[in-house]
Design a protein around this motif. Structure first.
Motif, PDB file in Angstrom:
ATOM      1  N   ILE A 208       2.077  12.548  -9.420  1.00  0.00           N
ATOM      2  CA  ILE A 208       1.423  13.862  -9.374  1.00  0.00           C
ATOM      3  C   ILE A 208       2.443  14.993  -9.250  1.00  0.00           C
ATOM      4  CG2 ILE A 208      -0.137  15.339  -8.032  1.00  0.00           C
ATOM      5  CD1 ILE A 208      -1.632  12.755  -7.237  1.00  0.00           C
ATOM      6  N   PHE A 209       3.405  14.826  -8.352  1.00  0.00           N
ATOM      7  CA  PHE A 209       4.303  15.931  -8.023  1.00  0.00           C
ATOM      8  C   PHE A 209       5.625  15.919  -8.784  1.00  0.00           C
ATOM      9  CE2 PHE A 209       1.525  15.604  -4.298  1.00  0.00           C
ATOM     10  CZ  PHE A 209       1.116  16.926  -4.183  1.00  0.00           C
ATOM     11  N   ALA A 210       5.969  14.796  -9.390  1.00  0.00           N
ATOM     12  CA  ALA A 210       7.199  14.716 -10.183  1.00  0.00           C
ATOM     13  C   ALA A 210       6.826  14.325 -11.614  1.00  0.00           C
ATOM     14  CB  ALA A 210       8.170  13.697  -9.580  1.00  0.00           C
ATOM     15  N   PRO A 211       6.655  15.285 -12.504  1.00  0.00           N
ATOM     16  CA  PRO A 211       6.131  15.014 -13.847  1.00  0.00           C
ATOM     17  C   PRO A 211       6.923  13.968 -14.629  1.00  0.00           C
ATOM     18  CG  PRO A 211       6.200  17.373 -13.405  1.00  0.00           C
ATOM     19  CD  PRO A 211       6.919  16.712 -12.280  1.00  0.00           C
ATOM     20  N   ASN A 212       8.215  13.894 -14.391  1.00  0.00           N
ATOM     21  CA  ASN A 212       9.043  12.946 -15.151  1.00  0.00           C
ATOM     22  C   ASN A 212       9.038  11.542 -14.567  1.00  0.00           C
ATOM     23  OD1 ASN A 212       9.869  14.980 -16.930  1.00  0.00           O
ATOM     24  ND2 ASN A 212      11.559  15.594 -15.593  1.00  0.00           N
ATOM     25  N   PHE A 213       8.373  11.347 -13.438  1.00  0.00           N
ATOM     26  CA  PHE A 213       8.459  10.060 -12.753  1.00  0.00           C
ATOM     27  C   PHE A 213       7.885   8.924 -13.587  1.00  0.00           C
ATOM     28  CE2 PHE A 213       6.373   6.840 -10.065  1.00  0.00           C
ATOM     29  CZ  PHE A 213       7.480   6.320  -9.439  1.00  0.00           C
ATOM     30  N   ALA A 214       6.718   9.120 -14.163  1.00  0.00           N
ATOM     31  CA  ALA A 214       6.012   8.022 -14.839  1.00  0.00           C
ATOM     32  C   ALA A 214       6.438   7.831 -16.282  1.00  0.00           C
ATOM     33  CB  ALA A 214       4.503   8.259 -14.768  1.00  0.00           C
TER      34      ALA A 214
ATOM     35  N   GLY B 254      12.384   9.231  -6.636  1.00  0.00           N
ATOM     36  CA  GLY B 254      11.447  10.337  -6.501  1.00  0.00           C
ATOM     37  C   GLY B 254      12.059  11.524  -5.791  1.00  0.00           C
ATOM     38  N   LEU B 255      12.847  11.270  -4.769  1.00  0.00           N
ATOM     39  CA  LEU B 255      13.500  12.362  -4.052  1.00  0.00           C
ATOM     40  C   LEU B 255      14.492  13.091  -4.953  1.00  0.00           C
ATOM     41  CD1 LEU B 255      14.098  10.649  -0.589  1.00  0.00           C
ATOM     42  CD2 LEU B 255      12.399  12.396  -1.144  1.00  0.00           C
ATOM     43  N   ASN B 256      15.156  12.332  -5.821  1.00  0.00           N
ATOM     44  CA  ASN B 256      16.065  12.974  -6.780  1.00  0.00           C
ATOM     45  C   ASN B 256      15.293  13.855  -7.763  1.00  0.00           C
ATOM     46  OD1 ASN B 256      18.553  11.970  -5.878  1.00  0.00           O
ATOM     47  ND2 ASN B 256      18.260  10.034  -6.956  1.00  0.00           N
ATOM     48  N   LEU B 257      14.171  13.339  -8.262  1.00  0.00           N
ATOM     49  CA  LEU B 257      13.372  14.111  -9.214  1.00  0.00           C
ATOM     50  C   LEU B 257      12.796  15.364  -8.574  1.00  0.00           C
ATOM     51  CD1 LEU B 257      11.415  11.263 -11.056  1.00  0.00           C
ATOM     52  CD2 LEU B 257      13.367  12.555 -11.909  1.00  0.00           C
ATOM     53  N   LEU B 258      12.469  15.270  -7.284  1.00  0.00           N
ATOM     54  CA  LEU B 258      11.925  16.423  -6.578  1.00  0.00           C
ATOM     55  C   LEU B 258      13.023  17.368  -6.093  1.00  0.00           C
ATOM     56  CD1 LEU B 258       9.158  14.605  -4.505  1.00  0.00           C
ATOM     57  CD2 LEU B 258       8.813  16.110  -6.478  1.00  0.00           C
ATOM     58  N   LYS B 259      14.280  17.001  -6.430  1.00  0.00           N
ATOM     59  CA  LYS B 259      15.437  17.821  -6.072  1.00  0.00           C
ATOM     60  C   LYS B 259      15.584  18.014  -4.558  1.00  0.00           C
ATOM     61  CE  LYS B 259      15.668  20.417 -10.444  1.00  0.00           C
ATOM     62  NZ  LYS B 259      15.383  19.216 -11.177  1.00  0.00           N
ATOM     63  N   VAL B 260      15.264  16.953  -3.830  1.00  0.00           N
ATOM     64  CA  VAL B 260      15.479  16.967  -2.387  1.00  0.00           C
ATOM     65  C   VAL B 260      16.969  16.805  -2.116  1.00  0.00           C
ATOM     66  CG1 VAL B 260      15.005  15.759  -0.217  1.00  0.00           C
ATOM     67  CG2 VAL B 260      13.192  16.033  -1.915  1.00  0.00           C
TER      68      VAL B 260
ATOM     69  N   GLY C 232       0.823  -1.207   0.000  1.00  0.00           N
ATOM     70  CA  GLY C 232       0.000   0.000   0.000  1.00  0.00           C
ATOM     71  C   GLY C 232       0.851   1.248   0.000  1.00  0.00           C
ATOM     72  N   ALA C 233       1.941   1.225   0.773  1.00  0.00           N
ATOM     73  CA  ALA C 233       2.850   2.372   0.812  1.00  0.00           C
ATOM     74  C   ALA C 233       3.519   2.573  -0.542  1.00  0.00           C
ATOM     75  CB  ALA C 233       3.906   2.159   1.902  1.00  0.00           C
ATOM     76  N   LEU C 234       3.880   1.475  -1.215  1.00  0.00           N
ATOM     77  CA  LEU C 234       4.509   1.566  -2.530  1.00  0.00           C
ATOM     78  C   LEU C 234       3.554   2.180  -3.553  1.00  0.00           C
ATOM     79  CD1 LEU C 234       6.801   0.954  -4.524  1.00  0.00           C
ATOM     80  CD2 LEU C 234       5.898  -1.380  -4.732  1.00  0.00           C
ATOM     81  N   VAL C 235       2.318   1.718  -3.546  1.00  0.00           N
ATOM     82  CA  VAL C 235       1.313   2.259  -4.480  1.00  0.00           C
ATOM     83  C   VAL C 235       1.073   3.741  -4.199  1.00  0.00           C
ATOM     84  CG1 VAL C 235      -1.100   2.137  -5.202  1.00  0.00           C
ATOM     85  CG2 VAL C 235       0.194   0.031  -4.830  1.00  0.00           C
ATOM     86  N   LEU C 236       0.928   4.093  -2.924  1.00  0.00           N
ATOM     87  CA  LEU C 236       0.708   5.492  -2.545  1.00  0.00           C
ATOM     88  C   LEU C 236       1.891   6.362  -2.975  1.00  0.00           C
ATOM     89  CD1 LEU C 236      -0.964   7.639  -1.077  1.00  0.00           C
ATOM     90  CD2 LEU C 236       0.187   6.962   1.054  1.00  0.00           C
ATOM     91  N   LEU C 237       3.112   5.851  -2.770  1.00  0.00           N
ATOM     92  CA  LEU C 237       4.310   6.598  -3.163  1.00  0.00           C
ATOM     93  C   LEU C 237       4.315   6.857  -4.665  1.00  0.00           C
ATOM     94  CD1 LEU C 237       7.149   7.746  -2.508  1.00  0.00           C
ATOM     95  CD2 LEU C 237       8.040   5.425  -2.871  1.00  0.00           C
ATOM     96  N   CYS C 238       3.971   5.823  -5.443  1.00  0.00           N
ATOM     97  CA  CYS C 238       3.954   5.978  -6.902  1.00  0.00           C
ATOM     98  C   CYS C 238       2.913   7.005  -7.334  1.00  0.00           C
ATOM     99  CB  CYS C 238       3.684   4.628  -7.570  1.00  0.00           C
ATOM    100  SG  CYS C 238       5.049   3.455  -7.430  1.00  0.00           S
ATOM    101  N   VAL C 239       1.746   6.993  -6.695  1.00  0.00           N
ATOM    102  CA  VAL C 239       0.698   7.966  -7.024  1.00  0.00           C
ATOM    103  C   VAL C 239       1.168   9.384  -6.713  1.00  0.00           C
ATOM    104  CG1 VAL C 239      -1.623   8.769  -6.423  1.00  0.00           C
ATOM    105  CG2 VAL C 239      -1.191   6.325  -6.733  1.00  0.00           C
ATOM    106  N   VAL C 240       1.754   9.571  -5.528  1.00  0.00           N
ATOM    107  CA  VAL C 240       2.228  10.900  -5.125  1.00  0.00           C
ATOM    108  C   VAL C 240       3.316  11.405  -6.063  1.00  0.00           C
ATOM    109  CG1 VAL C 240       3.440  12.167  -3.307  1.00  0.00           C
ATOM    110  CG2 VAL C 240       1.586  10.606  -2.707  1.00  0.00           C
ATOM    111  N   LEU C 241       4.259  10.535  -6.397  1.00  0.00           N
ATOM    112  CA  LEU C 241       5.357  10.949  -7.276  1.00  0.00           C
ATOM    113  C   LEU C 241       4.863  11.226  -8.689  1.00  0.00           C
ATOM    114  CD1 LEU C 241       8.219   8.552  -6.121  1.00  0.00           C
ATOM    115  CD2 LEU C 241       7.980  10.992  -5.653  1.00  0.00           C
TER     116      LEU C 241
END
Length: 333
Positions: free
Chosen positions: A46-52, A300-306, A35-44
């Protein structure tokens, strides 16, 4: 007749519900992490356009393959109640020693280099297992010592230099494609399936769970506990060598630093996937979830420039939460 059919369906419904409840109860940690993995993918997404994007997903698959292959062996080790801290050293030493053997002649001998790498990985794993199972030494101490030995030997035999310009034949495992599917990804999938079958469908797999649950009871039941405590370390050694060949082939060079930090990454993936550090409880599917959860989180953290310094904190929080869930699950059981 219709009334009888309705009665049968009504009777089956509670049975199905009970089955799903038992499955959720048995695999509570794995379900939570999925569930956490699915939620993480959904969030990324939305917020990281290049993720998907296809390119980024291929990049993640490449990043998790090396760790994921070794995590298969680490899962089997931890199920026995042991731990292998030497995997990063085995990756580096097997790759470097095998590579030096490969290029030692007038022309590179690729088959010899690959076989040598696999045998060296196997040999180091067997030594770990023998010291732990037959020498009755603590797995933590033995594998920590082996990490130091293999890391040191890697720099000694290489003189701290990389092997570059690897032959194309050696690089096939890391760069080759079957259609649009990379060989390394096929290797990961096949090894994962074999690991799942080994744990769930074979007698040695059942023995490993039994040893992790209660080693003395397993011994009294006639299980050769020493043999089946040695086997997981041997398997892990071979998987380290396979990972080493893939990583070196993809990068085109064998570097003394190859595999650095893999011990913590593989243990983290296994623990996040719900395998108990006390042994006897865990699944290969859970480890797969853990591997991808860490991979997607870092990506995802890299894409979000964290800031890179914060990424370790994020992974550490996930590890602690997963262990907490696992302990609460054991207490409830």
């Amino acid at each position: 007749m219709a009334q009888q059919g309705s009665t049968t369906i009504a009777a089956q419904a509670p049975a199905r519900a009970g089955f799903f409840r038992r499955m959720l109860d048995e695999y509570r940690v794995e379900t939570a992490m999925l569930g956490a993995l699915v939620l993480l993918c959904v969030v990324l997404t939305i917020f990281a356009p290049n993720f998907a994007t296809a390119g980024n997903l291929r990049n993640v698959l490449w990043q998790v393959t090396g760790v994921g292959i070794i995590a298969i062996g680490q899962t089997i080790v931890i199920l026995t109640g042991g731990i292998d801290l030497s995997v990063g050293g085995i990756v580096a030493f097997s790759a470097m020693a095998g590579g030096l053997i490969m290029v030692s002649g007038d022309s590179p001998n690729v088959p010899l280099g690959i076989v040598a790498t696999l045998l060296i990985g196997l040999a180091v794993g067997v030594v770990n297992g023998l010291l732990i199972a037959y020498g009755r030494l603590a797995a933590f101490i033995v594998t920590l010592g082996m990490l130091s030995i293999t890391t040191s030997l890697t720099y000694v035999i290489s003189d701290a230099k990389s092997i570059v310009d690897l032959p194309d034949g050696y690089r096939v495992w890391g760069k080759g494609m079957l259609g649009n599917i990379p060989y390394y990804l096929l290797t990961f999938v096949i090894l994962f399936i074999l690991g799942q079958i080994f744990l769930t469908r074979t007698k040695p797999g059942r023995f490993i769970y039994a040893i992790g649950s209660n080693e003395e009871a397993a011994r009294l039941s006639g299980v050769n506990t020493r043999l089946y405590k040695t086997l997981p370390y041997a398997i892990t050694g071979v998987l380290c060598a396979i990972s080493a060949i893939i990583l070196s082939g993809k990068l085109g060079a064998i570097d003394p630093d190859t595999g650095t930090g893999f011990e913590l990454k593989t243990i983290a993936a296994v623990v996040i996937g719900g395998t108990s550090l006390f042994g006897g409880k865990g699944t290969m599917v859970g480890t797969l979830i853990g591997v991808f959860l860490i991979g997607f989180l870092n990506n995802g953290l890299n894409l979000l420039k964290v800031n890179a310094f914060w990424q370790g904190t994020a992974v550490g929080v996930v590890i602690i939460l997963s262990v907490l869930i696992e302990r609460l699950s054991r207490s409830r059981s």
